[in-house]
Design a protein around this motif. Sequence first.
Motif, PDB file in Angstrom:
ATOM      1  N   ILE A  38       0.153  -1.164   9.533  1.00 15.78           N
ATOM      2  CA  ILE A  38       1.108  -0.829   8.437  1.00 15.78           C
ATOM      3  C   ILE A  38       1.401  -2.423   7.786  1.00 15.78           C
ATOM      4  N   TRP A  39       1.832  -3.383   8.900  1.00 14.28           N
ATOM      5  CA  TRP A  39       2.165  -4.776   8.402  1.00 14.28           C
ATOM      6  C   TRP A  39       1.100  -5.634   8.848  1.00 14.28           C
ATOM      7  N   PHE A  40       0.313  -5.952   7.994  1.00 14.45           N
ATOM      8  CA  PHE A  40      -0.848  -6.976   8.289  1.00 14.45           C
ATOM      9  C   PHE A  40      -0.918  -7.965   7.156  1.00 14.45           C
ATOM     10  N   PRO A  41      -1.421  -9.280   7.689  1.00 16.55           N
ATOM     11  CA  PRO A  41      -1.617 -10.096   6.355  1.00 16.55           C
ATOM     12  C   PRO A  41      -2.204  -9.471   5.072  1.00 16.55           C
ATOM     13  N   PHE A  92      -8.032   0.556  12.951  1.00 19.98           N
ATOM     14  CA  PHE A  92      -8.426  -0.859  12.123  1.00 19.98           C
ATOM     15  C   PHE A  92      -7.043  -1.939  12.682  1.00 19.98           C
ATOM     16  N   ARG A  93      -6.184  -1.542  13.311  1.00 17.32           N
ATOM     17  CA  ARG A  93      -4.878  -2.379  13.671  1.00 17.32           C
ATOM     18  C   ARG A  93      -5.188  -3.696  13.904  1.00 17.32           C
ATOM     19  N   LEU A 101      -9.715  -4.780   6.479  1.00 18.64           N
ATOM     20  CA  LEU A 101      -8.757  -5.081   5.276  1.00 18.64           C
ATOM     21  C   LEU A 101      -8.861  -4.338   4.239  1.00 18.64           C
ATOM     22  N   VAL A 102     -10.016  -4.057   4.011  1.00  9.07           N
ATOM     23  CA  VAL A 102     -10.224  -3.052   2.533  1.00  9.07           C
ATOM     24  C   VAL A 102     -10.114  -1.602   2.986  1.00  9.07           C
ATOM     25  N   PHE A 107      -6.527   2.712   1.910  1.00  4.73           N
ATOM     26  CA  PHE A 107      -5.577   3.687   2.684  1.00  4.73           C
ATOM     27  C   PHE A 107      -3.990   3.637   2.051  1.00  4.73           C
ATOM     28  N   GLY A 108      -3.547   2.526   2.099  1.00  6.44           N
ATOM     29  CA  GLY A 108      -1.968   2.416   1.586  1.00  6.44           C
ATOM     30  C   GLY A 108      -1.927   2.660   0.209  1.00  6.44           C
TER      31      GLY A 108
END
Length: 166
Positions: A38-41, A92-93, A101-102, A107-108
Amino acid sequence: MDQIQWQGLDGVARIFSISTAYESIRPTAGTVPWFDAIWFPNCVPRHIMSRFSKSPFFECRYSTDVWNHALEYTQITSSHEWSMVASDTVGFRANKSAASLVAKLLFGATIYFIWQERNSRLFNSKKRAAKELFGVIYSTVRLKLLSVQFKESCQIDQLRIACKLK
């Protein structure tokens, strides 16, 4: 000079501020397994809130059509079952690859824009075709990827070609 004191749940009195009051009353817990998904660069904050809210709208024909377009750009398996798609994304976390990243961005953005389309249909009686909505999703993710600094590699060159980033 008078000062307002705040006594938190720990019983310690401190000089009052909104941040100390919030920190003393907010619930805290350990990090959940899906945190990094959810929270990633480079995440898009407005896409986060709808990401893990299970919705029957995700499982309808329209959403499946939109998701099929997104799958062409990800390493997510072709499942349309919510729990499987969410599980693939959580997988993928810890992965910091460009493909990861893609997948996370798509997804989001897909969930966010499907939810936005749902609201538009319910409240504004406006409809877009699945391919048109995916165009919006693709443009959003593409613009985000253009702002990311990648280390040069063959994988990045392939990503740039696939996502038309050159």
